[in-house]
Design an enzyme around this catalytic site. Structure first.
Site, PDB file in Angstrom:
ATOM      1  N   ASP A  52     -16.267  -7.015 -13.686  1.00 58.14           N
ATOM      2  CA  ASP A  52     -17.339  -7.823 -13.973  1.00 58.14           C
ATOM      3  C   ASP A  52     -18.656  -7.333 -14.848  1.00 58.14           C
ATOM      4  O   ASP A  52     -19.456  -8.231 -15.288  1.00 58.14           O
ATOM      5  CB  ASP A  52     -18.123  -8.171 -12.441  1.00 58.14           C
ATOM      6  CG  ASP A  52     -18.601  -7.115 -11.823  1.00 58.14           C
ATOM      7  OD1 ASP A  52     -18.309  -5.751 -12.273  1.00 58.14           O
ATOM      8  OD2 ASP A  52     -18.990  -7.211 -10.777  1.00 58.14           O
ATOM      9  N   SER A  53     -18.180  -6.255 -15.308  1.00 58.14           N
ATOM     10  CA  SER A  53     -18.832  -5.746 -16.624  1.00 58.14           C
ATOM     11  C   SER A  53     -19.071  -6.667 -17.915  1.00 58.14           C
ATOM     12  O   SER A  53     -19.893  -6.728 -18.641  1.00 58.14           O
ATOM     13  CB  SER A  53     -18.399  -4.348 -17.171  1.00 58.14           C
ATOM     14  OG  SER A  53     -17.037  -4.545 -17.348  1.00 58.14           O
ATOM     15  N   GLU A 121     -16.740  -3.612  -4.408  1.00 55.59           N
ATOM     16  CA  GLU A 121     -17.702  -2.482  -4.261  1.00 55.59           C
ATOM     17  C   GLU A 121     -18.321  -2.251  -2.847  1.00 55.59           C
ATOM     18  O   GLU A 121     -18.612  -3.406  -2.101  1.00 55.59           O
ATOM     19  CB  GLU A 121     -18.879  -2.755  -5.313  1.00 55.59           C
ATOM     20  CG  GLU A 121     -18.645  -2.917  -6.720  1.00 55.59           C
ATOM     21  CD  GLU A 121     -19.617  -3.161  -7.497  1.00 55.59           C
ATOM     22  OE1 GLU A 121     -20.878  -3.042  -7.279  1.00 55.59           O
ATOM     23  OE2 GLU A 121     -19.405  -3.429  -8.858  1.00 55.59           O
ATOM     24  N   GLU A 189     -18.363   6.046  -9.395  1.00 56.70           N
ATOM     25  CA  GLU A 189     -18.994   5.891 -10.367  1.00 56.70           C
ATOM     26  C   GLU A 189     -20.311   6.761 -10.387  1.00 56.70           C
ATOM     27  O   GLU A 189     -21.078   6.646  -9.007  1.00 56.70           O
ATOM     28  CB  GLU A 189     -19.329   4.463 -10.718  1.00 56.70           C
ATOM     29  CG  GLU A 189     -20.353   4.065 -12.077  1.00 56.70           C
ATOM     30  CD  GLU A 189     -20.362   2.706 -12.375  1.00 56.70           C
ATOM     31  OE1 GLU A 189     -20.863   2.572 -13.267  1.00 56.70           O
ATOM     32  OE2 GLU A 189     -19.704   1.843 -11.718  1.00 56.70           O
TER      33      GLU A 189
END
Length: 273
Positions: A52-53, A121, A189
């Site tokens: 989704d970056s 996430e 991350e």
């Protein structure tokens, strides 16, 4: 007459665990269209992520929050047409996993568009419920902990996670929880290197680092960062421009894969303490 080499077999979800067991580093890159997907596939990238970056590097938004399931399905379908062997991983966008049922609907669309695995996430109670719900319905899941970009408003920005003792302990617990819920892979991350190494040693599933040091079971970069392209956002410490020495996009991708496999990337300069 020399016979052509047989095509490499496609990367499968069970092979991720086999790579961890064998100590073979996994190389992942993002892609958003068939052209880059084809190049990365030929370069030996194990996993191609439609992240989704794309909301930031393709659509020009300030965060990933505006990305929809429709957006993701469109780009997953495009990327899938460029792949022959790499495993295609797709993000569940913001709030697509708010309930197990929503997660199933979104995941079904992404798998039907060509993905072989979905990523979500966080590790709150509803996230673990969604992971269990999807895995029970034959949908492979990758978890994502540490800096989770969909939580940018709660975090107050893009910040390293797990530096305080309590936060580090929570990350360790969350990593084991997502694996117990059925996740087959875990992205870490912006996590201190030492903590990521601890989690990787304890985790029964492979870890993929991005700003999490060299000790994860693999690495991922956004393609724009790997190529040194200006995405309109501040360049994180953990990125490296592989195009500068690679000579071409294909050369950069091959150099990235080689550096991940031999452990030379990420170096100390790309890690957080």
């Amino acid at each position: 007459m020399t016979q052509p080499a047989p095509p490499e077999k496609p990367v499968t979800v069970p092979q991720l665990a086999e790579a961890k067991e064998a100590g073979r580093k996994l190389a992942m890159l993002t892609a958003y269209d068939a052209g880059f997907a084809r190049v990365f596939d030929a370069a030996g990238v194990d996993i191609v992520l439609v992240g989704d970056s794309l909301g930031m590097v393709v659509q020009g938004h300030d965060s990933t929050l505006p990305v929809s399931v429709d957006d993701m399905a469109y780009h997953v379908a495009a990327v899938s047409r460029g792949l022959r062997r790499a495993l295609l991983l797709a993000d569940l966008p913001f709030q697509a996993d708010a309930t197990p049922e929503r997660a199933l609907d979104a995941s079904t669309r992404l798998l039907q568009a060509g993905a072989g695995m979905v990523k979500l996430e966080g590790a709150g109670a509803h996230k673990l419920a969604a992971i269990r719900f999807l895995c029970a319905r034959e949908i492979p899941v990758c978890a994502h902990l540490g800096l989770t970009p969909q939580s940018v408003l709660r975090f107050g920005g893009y910040k390293v996670q797990g530096r305080e003792a309590a936060a580090a302990e929570q990350l360790r617990a969350d990593a084991l929880a997502v694996a117990e819920a059925g996740a087959a892979m875990l992205v870490l991350e912006c996590v201190p290197s030492a903590l990521a190494a601890e989690i990787t040693r304890a985790s029964p599933i492979p870890t993929i680092g991005i700003g999490a040091g060299p000790h994860c079971d693999g690495q991922v970069l956004v393609l724009h960062d790997m190529l040194g392209l200006d995405s309109g956002h501040r360049r994180p410490k953990f990125v490296k421009d592989f195009l500068a020495g690679g000579g071409s996009v294909a050369g950069a991708a091959r150099a990235y894969v080689a550096a991940v496999r031999d452990g030379s990337f990420p170096g100390p300069e790309h890690a957080y303490d």
